[in-house]
Design an enzyme around this catalytic site. Structure first.
Site, PDB file in Angstrom:
ATOM      1  N   TYR A  84       0.922  -1.101  -0.015  1.00 17.05           N
ATOM      2  CA  TYR A  84      -0.011   0.002  -0.179  1.00 17.05           C
ATOM      3  C   TYR A  84       0.876   1.059  -0.014  1.00 17.05           C
ATOM      4  O   TYR A  84       0.570   2.330  -0.763  1.00 17.05           O
ATOM      5  CB  TYR A  84      -0.758  -0.207   1.160  1.00 17.05           C
ATOM      6  CG  TYR A  84      -2.059   1.058   1.125  1.00 17.05           C
ATOM      7  CD1 TYR A  84      -3.229   0.862   0.791  1.00 17.05           C
ATOM      8  CD2 TYR A  84      -1.611   2.190   2.056  1.00 17.05           C
ATOM      9  CE1 TYR A  84      -3.989   2.053   0.864  1.00 17.05           C
ATOM     10  CE2 TYR A  84      -2.815   3.132   2.497  1.00 17.05           C
ATOM     11  CZ  TYR A  84      -3.912   2.969   1.871  1.00 17.05           C
ATOM     12  OH  TYR A  84      -4.518   4.092   1.759  1.00 17.05           O
ATOM     13  N   LYS A 143       0.997   4.071  -2.776  1.00 16.95           N
ATOM     14  CA  LYS A 143       0.402   5.431  -2.289  1.00 16.95           C
ATOM     15  C   LYS A 143       1.833   6.400  -2.498  1.00 16.95           C
ATOM     16  O   LYS A 143       1.478   7.732  -3.055  1.00 16.95           O
ATOM     17  CB  LYS A 143       0.032   5.567  -1.117  1.00 16.95           C
ATOM     18  CG  LYS A 143      -1.381   5.077  -0.883  1.00 16.95           C
ATOM     19  CD  LYS A 143      -2.330   5.260  -1.712  1.00 16.95           C
ATOM     20  CE  LYS A 143      -3.745   4.879  -1.473  1.00 16.95           C
ATOM     21  NZ  LYS A 143      -4.764   5.218  -2.241  1.00 16.95           N
TER      22      LYS A 143
HETATM   23  N1  LIG Z   1      -9.604   5.599   5.213  1.00 16.00           N
HETATM   24  C1  LIG Z   1      -8.335   6.013   5.506  1.00 16.00           C
HETATM   25  O1  LIG Z   1      -7.911   6.242   6.727  1.00 16.00           O
HETATM   26  C2  LIG Z   1      -7.488   6.411   4.423  1.00 16.00           C
HETATM   27  C3  LIG Z   1      -6.407   7.037   4.621  1.00 16.00           C
HETATM   28  C4  LIG Z   1      -5.634   7.536   3.585  1.00 16.00           C
HETATM   29  C5  LIG Z   1      -5.976   7.346   2.184  1.00 16.00           C
HETATM   30  N2  LIG Z   1      -7.053   6.449   2.110  1.00 16.00           N
HETATM   31  C6  LIG Z   1      -7.347   6.429   0.761  1.00 16.00           C
HETATM   32  O2  LIG Z   1      -8.484   7.090   0.612  1.00 16.00           O
HETATM   33  C7  LIG Z   1      -9.333   6.096  -0.662  1.00 16.00           C
HETATM   34  C8  LIG Z   1     -10.684   5.612  -0.099  1.00 16.00           C
HETATM   35  O3  LIG Z   1     -10.572   5.069   0.885  1.00 16.00           O
HETATM   36  P1  LIG Z   1     -11.666   4.807   1.788  1.00 16.00           P
HETATM   37  O4  LIG Z   1     -11.111   4.626   3.315  1.00 16.00           O
HETATM   38  O5  LIG Z   1     -12.973   5.591   1.619  1.00 16.00           O
HETATM   39  O6  LIG Z   1     -12.009   3.142   1.478  1.00 16.00           O
HETATM   40  P2  LIG Z   1     -13.386   2.377   1.544  1.00 16.00           P
HETATM   41  O7  LIG Z   1     -14.423   2.930   2.731  1.00 16.00           O
HETATM   42  O8  LIG Z   1     -12.544   0.994   1.731  1.00 16.00           O
HETATM   43  O9  LIG Z   1     -14.089   2.474  -0.003  1.00 16.00           O
HETATM   44  C9  LIG Z   1     -13.380   1.931  -1.020  1.00 16.00           C
HETATM   45  C10 LIG Z   1     -14.020   2.577  -2.056  1.00 16.00           C
HETATM   46  O10 LIG Z   1     -12.968   2.091  -3.405  1.00 16.00           O
HETATM   47  C11 LIG Z   1     -13.893   1.389  -4.202  1.00 16.00           C
HETATM   48  N3  LIG Z   1     -13.139   0.202  -4.832  1.00 16.00           N
HETATM   49  C12 LIG Z   1     -12.284  -0.681  -4.448  1.00 16.00           C
HETATM   50  N4  LIG Z   1     -11.808  -1.311  -5.187  1.00 16.00           N
HETATM   51  C13 LIG Z   1     -12.030  -0.888  -6.565  1.00 16.00           C
HETATM   52  C14 LIG Z   1     -11.963  -1.047  -7.759  1.00 16.00           C
HETATM   53  N5  LIG Z   1     -10.989  -2.075  -8.183  1.00 16.00           N
HETATM   54  N6  LIG Z   1     -12.316  -0.404  -8.717  1.00 16.00           N
HETATM   55  C15 LIG Z   1     -13.474   0.494  -8.527  1.00 16.00           C
HETATM   56  N7  LIG Z   1     -13.670   0.941  -7.100  1.00 16.00           N
HETATM   57  C16 LIG Z   1     -12.984   0.180  -6.314  1.00 16.00           C
HETATM   58  C17 LIG Z   1     -15.081   0.636  -3.469  1.00 16.00           C
HETATM   59  O11 LIG Z   1     -16.317   0.489  -3.932  1.00 16.00           O
HETATM   60  P3  LIG Z   1     -17.276  -0.727  -3.786  1.00 16.00           P
HETATM   61  O12 LIG Z   1     -18.076   0.015  -2.697  1.00 16.00           O
HETATM   62  O13 LIG Z   1     -17.981  -0.938  -4.955  1.00 16.00           O
HETATM   63  O14 LIG Z   1     -16.478  -1.885  -3.162  1.00 16.00           O
HETATM   64  C18 LIG Z   1     -15.192   1.850  -2.401  1.00 16.00           C
HETATM   65  O15 LIG Z   1     -16.219   2.727  -3.143  1.00 16.00           O
HETATM   66  C19 LIG Z   1      -8.476   5.130  -0.881  1.00 16.00           C
HETATM   67  O16 LIG Z   1      -7.613   5.424  -1.913  1.00 16.00           O
HETATM   68  C20 LIG Z   1      -7.740   5.070   0.286  1.00 16.00           C
HETATM   69  O17 LIG Z   1      -6.341   4.409   0.107  1.00 16.00           O
HETATM   70  C21 LIG Z   1      -7.733   6.065   3.084  1.00 16.00           C
END
Ligand SMILES: NC(=O)c1ccc[n+]([C@@H]2O[C@H](COP(=O)([O-])OP(=O)(O)OC[C@H]3O[C@@H](n4cnc5c(N)ncnc54)[C@H](OP(=O)(O)O)[C@@H]3O)[C@@H](O)[C@H]2O)c1
Length: 247
Positions: free
Chosen positions: A155, A159
């Site tokens: 990851y 990133k």
């Molecule tokens: N949460 C954190 O603490 C955090 C921190 C830093 C960065 N981020 C980044 O922020 C972004 C969103 O994270 P989140 O926490 O909101 O994640 P999340 O709640 O797990 O949601 C993930 C989203 O990505 C979609 N997705 C996953 N795999 C996919 C694929 N192969 N093709 C198209 N869509 C896909 C999912 O769609 P489905 O619902 O259809 O599965 C969902 O809409 C990510 O890039 C993550 O790495 C998150």
């Protein structure tokens, strides 16, 4: 209404940060194409919430790590909305394992979605932006790409790769009126973080000066800013939304 008349695509818009981004962009006047992979009902709920605000929205199923599916998504989005001014590359997954236990599949799946997916999505929407001399590309990276994290070599590599991608593309596309920026969220309260064991959560919280996890809406506000005219002279930057955890 800082984004009135603009069309945005949000990958991974069905849940978590992507959902908040899609809603926030619409609140500022953008029409929003909501991409998702599996959760159709949740994506539809986001699109319906957007429509209730008076903006147009639709849902687009595509695995961003599959270039053919991404191409089909682009065709469908352009058929409906004709153009895209704002691309938010948000879709992401984590598959955490210590490096000793990390197999090829665990490595590849995370790189495929989090890094290759951004490449494919950017490729297909770039031509239209370049032709019109305007575009905003916002890549959702992570604090983990800046600091590294135990169990997240895959990851963190993806990133961190996004940061290099963002900076390079910013240089290449500035002459075409397209800005490219990244946001590096810290730990945000979504499904991705909810599975972390409580004792680990407490250890993480102790490292955050603001002493709490971020809310998806707090990341979304940064996306709205970078997508708007308020950020017209900002490109190639990484905006940290992390409660002070990495400075
Ligand atoms: N949460 C954190 O603490 C955090 C921190 C830093 C960065 N981020 C980044 O922020 C972004 C969103 O994270 P989140 O926490 O909101 O994640 P999340 O709640 O797990 O949601 C993930 C989203 O990505 C979609 N997705 C996953 N795999 C996919 C694929 N192969 N093709 C198209 N869509 C896909 C999912 O769609 P489905 O619902 O259809 O599965 C969902 O809409 C990510 O890039 C993550 O790495 C998150």
């Amino acid at each position: 209404m800082r984004l009135k008349g603009k069309v945005a695509v949000v990958t991974g818009g069905s849940r978590g940060i992507g959902r908040a981004i899609a809603l926030a962009l619409a609140e500022e006047g953008a029409d929003v194409a909501v991409n998702y992979q599996r959760n159709e009902a949740m994506a539809r709920e986001v699109a319906q919430a957007i429509e209730r605000t008076g903006r147009a929205s639709d849902i687009y199923q595509a695995d961003v790590s599959d270039p053919e599916q991404v191409q089909r998504m682009r065709d469908a989005v352009l058929k409906r909305f004709e153009r895209v001014e704002i691309l938010v590359n948000n879709a992401g997954i984590n598959r955490d394992k210590s490096f000793a236990k990390m197999d090829d599949d665990t490595w590849r799946s995370v790189i495929s979605v989090n890094l290759n997916g951004v490449f494919y999505c950017t490729k297909v929407f770039l031509d239209g932006m370049a032709a019109r001399g305007y575009g905003r590309i916002i890549n959702i990276s992570s604090i983990v790409g800046q600091m590294g994290n135990f169990g997240q070599a895959n990851y963190a590599a993806a990133k961190a790769g996004l940061l290099g991608f963002t900076k390079s593309l910013a240089r290449e596309l500035a002459g075409k009126g397209i800005t490219v920026n990244a946001i590096a969220p810290g730990f945000i309260a979504t499904d991705m973080v909810s599975g972390v064991p409580d004792d680990v959560k407490q250890k993480i919280l102790a490292q955050i000066p603001l002493r709490r996890f971020g809310e998806p809406e707090e990341v979304a506000k940064a996306v709205v800013f970078l997508g708007s005219e308020d950020a017209s002279y900002i490109t190639g930057q990484v905006l940290n939304v992390n409660g002070g955890m990495y400075v």
